[in-house]
Motif scaffolding. Structure first.
Motif, PDB file in Angstrom:
ATOM      1  N   LEU A  33       0.829  -1.207   0.000  1.00 49.78           N
ATOM      2  CA  LEU A  33       0.000   0.000   0.000  1.00 49.78           C
ATOM      3  C   LEU A  33       0.863   1.257   0.000  1.00 49.78           C
ATOM      4  O   LEU A  33       0.586   2.192  -0.752  1.00 49.78           O
ATOM      5  N   THR A  34       1.899   1.300   0.819  1.00 52.35           N
ATOM      6  CA  THR A  34       2.745   2.496   0.863  1.00 52.35           C
ATOM      7  C   THR A  34       3.426   2.734  -0.479  1.00 52.35           C
ATOM      8  O   THR A  34       3.550   3.880  -0.908  1.00 52.35           O
ATOM      9  N   GLN A  35       3.841   1.677  -1.156  1.00 55.69           N
ATOM     10  CA  GLN A  35       4.446   1.839  -2.478  1.00 55.69           C
ATOM     11  C   GLN A  35       3.418   2.366  -3.471  1.00 55.69           C
ATOM     12  O   GLN A  35       3.694   3.277  -4.254  1.00 55.69           O
ATOM     13  N   HIS A  36       2.231   1.801  -3.428  1.00 54.79           N
ATOM     14  CA  HIS A  36       1.145   2.232  -4.318  1.00 54.79           C
ATOM     15  C   HIS A  36       0.809   3.714  -4.089  1.00 54.79           C
ATOM     16  O   HIS A  36       0.656   4.482  -5.048  1.00 54.79           O
ATOM     17  N   GLY A  42       3.366  10.757  -5.073  1.00 52.48           N
ATOM     18  CA  GLY A  42       4.706  11.329  -5.143  1.00 52.48           C
ATOM     19  C   GLY A  42       5.553  11.088  -3.909  1.00 52.48           C
ATOM     20  O   GLY A  42       5.092  10.594  -2.877  1.00 52.48           O
ATOM     21  N   GLU A  43       6.807  11.466  -4.052  1.00 52.08           N
ATOM     22  CA  GLU A  43       7.806  11.194  -3.020  1.00 52.08           C
ATOM     23  C   GLU A  43       7.552  11.950  -1.720  1.00 52.08           C
ATOM     24  O   GLU A  43       7.936  11.494  -0.647  1.00 52.08           O
ATOM     25  N   ARG A  44       6.880  13.100  -1.797  1.00 46.85           N
ATOM     26  CA  ARG A  44       6.571  13.841  -0.559  1.00 46.85           C
ATOM     27  C   ARG A  44       5.735  12.965   0.371  1.00 46.85           C
ATOM     28  O   ARG A  44       6.016  12.857   1.560  1.00 46.85           O
ATOM     29  N   LEU A  45       4.702  12.332  -0.169  1.00 49.25           N
ATOM     30  CA  LEU A  45       3.900  11.423   0.652  1.00 49.25           C
ATOM     31  C   LEU A  45       4.726  10.203   1.041  1.00 49.25           C
ATOM     32  O   LEU A  45       4.624   9.716   2.166  1.00 49.25           O
ATOM     33  N   GLY A  46       5.560   9.719   0.141  1.00 45.69           N
ATOM     34  CA  GLY A  46       6.421   8.568   0.452  1.00 45.69           C
ATOM     35  C   GLY A  46       7.272   8.800   1.689  1.00 45.69           C
ATOM     36  O   GLY A  46       7.424   7.906   2.521  1.00 45.69           O
ATOM     37  N   LEU A  47       7.790  10.002   1.837  1.00 46.02           N
ATOM     38  CA  LEU A  47       8.602  10.323   3.028  1.00 46.02           C
ATOM     39  C   LEU A  47       7.755  10.308   4.294  1.00 46.02           C
ATOM     40  O   LEU A  47       8.190   9.829   5.339  1.00 46.02           O
ATOM     41  N   VAL A  48       6.542  10.831   4.202  1.00 42.05           N
ATOM     42  CA  VAL A  48       5.637  10.816   5.352  1.00 42.05           C
ATOM     43  C   VAL A  48       5.292   9.374   5.724  1.00 42.05           C
ATOM     44  O   VAL A  48       5.282   9.009   6.905  1.00 42.05           O
ATOM     45  N   LEU A  49       5.036   8.539   4.730  1.00 42.50           N
ATOM     46  CA  LEU A  49       4.632   7.152   4.988  1.00 42.50           C
ATOM     47  C   LEU A  49       5.726   6.339   5.672  1.00 42.50           C
ATOM     48  O   LEU A  49       5.430   5.408   6.423  1.00 42.50           O
ATOM     49  N   LYS A  50       6.983   6.700   5.446  1.00 39.20           N
ATOM     50  CA  LYS A  50       8.092   5.967   6.079  1.00 39.20           C
ATOM     51  C   LYS A  50       8.058   6.074   7.596  1.00 39.20           C
ATOM     52  O   LYS A  50       8.455   5.152   8.296  1.00 39.20           O
ATOM     53  N   SER A  51       7.567   7.204   8.112  1.00 33.25           N
ATOM     54  CA  SER A  51       7.542   7.388   9.566  1.00 33.25           C
ATOM     55  C   SER A  51       6.125   7.362  10.143  1.00 33.25           C
ATOM     56  O   SER A  51       5.946   7.538  11.346  1.00 33.25           O
ATOM     57  N   ALA A  52       5.133   7.143   9.296  1.00 33.54           N
ATOM     58  CA  ALA A  52       3.742   7.157   9.749  1.00 33.54           C
ATOM     59  C   ALA A  52       3.384   5.911  10.542  1.00 33.54           C
ATOM     60  O   ALA A  52       4.017   4.866  10.414  1.00 33.54           O
ATOM     61  N   SER A  53       2.339   6.046  11.339  1.00 37.29           N
ATOM     62  CA  SER A  53       1.704   4.911  12.005  1.00 37.29           C
ATOM     63  C   SER A  53       0.440   4.584  11.219  1.00 37.29           C
ATOM     64  O   SER A  53      -0.146   5.457  10.576  1.00 37.29           O
ATOM     65  N   PHE A  54       0.026   3.329  11.299  1.00 35.45           N
ATOM     66  CA  PHE A  54      -1.146   2.888  10.554  1.00 35.45           C
ATOM     67  C   PHE A  54      -2.125   2.191  11.491  1.00 35.45           C
ATOM     68  O   PHE A  54      -1.723   1.382  12.324  1.00 35.45           O
ATOM     69  N   LEU A  55      -3.396   2.523  11.317  1.00 33.46           N
ATOM     70  CA  LEU A  55      -4.466   1.806  11.998  1.00 33.46           C
ATOM     71  C   LEU A  55      -5.214   1.012  10.928  1.00 33.46           C
ATOM     72  O   LEU A  55      -5.556   1.557   9.872  1.00 33.46           O
TER      73      LEU A  55
END
Length: 83
Positions: A33-36, A42-55
């Motif tokens: 999902l994070t790759q998708h 874009g990469e801006r969201l990709g950077l956020v997703l690397k440190s995000a928490s998921f429910l």
């Protein structure tokens, strides 16, 4: 087969996704999902997703390779300042 999901973005994740608050997606795991989502927004969201928490349906999920249940709601929570 990928599960159909609803992804909800909060705070900085919403901003990085171009202001989108929720969208449908398909993925077998949070890793996929994070790759998708990175490919889509874009990469801006990709950077956020690397440190995000998921429910996943309201429960914290730390294993990004765990299978996602069909119809799940995935909340993307970026790190919050001061917390």
């Amino acid at each position: 087969m990928p599960a159909r999901l609803t992804v909800r973005f909060f705070a900085g994740a919403r901003a990085a996704a171009g202001g989108v608050s929720a969208e449908p997606a398909e993925a077998t795991s949070l890793e996929e999902l994070t790759q998708h989502l990175t490919d889509r927004h874009g990469e801006r969201l990709g950077l956020v997703l690397k440190s995000a928490s998921f429910l996943v349906d309201g429960l914290s999920c730390h294993d990004r390779r765990a299978p996602l249940p069909a119809g799940a709601t995935i909340d993307v929570l970026p790190p919050f300042a001061g917390g």
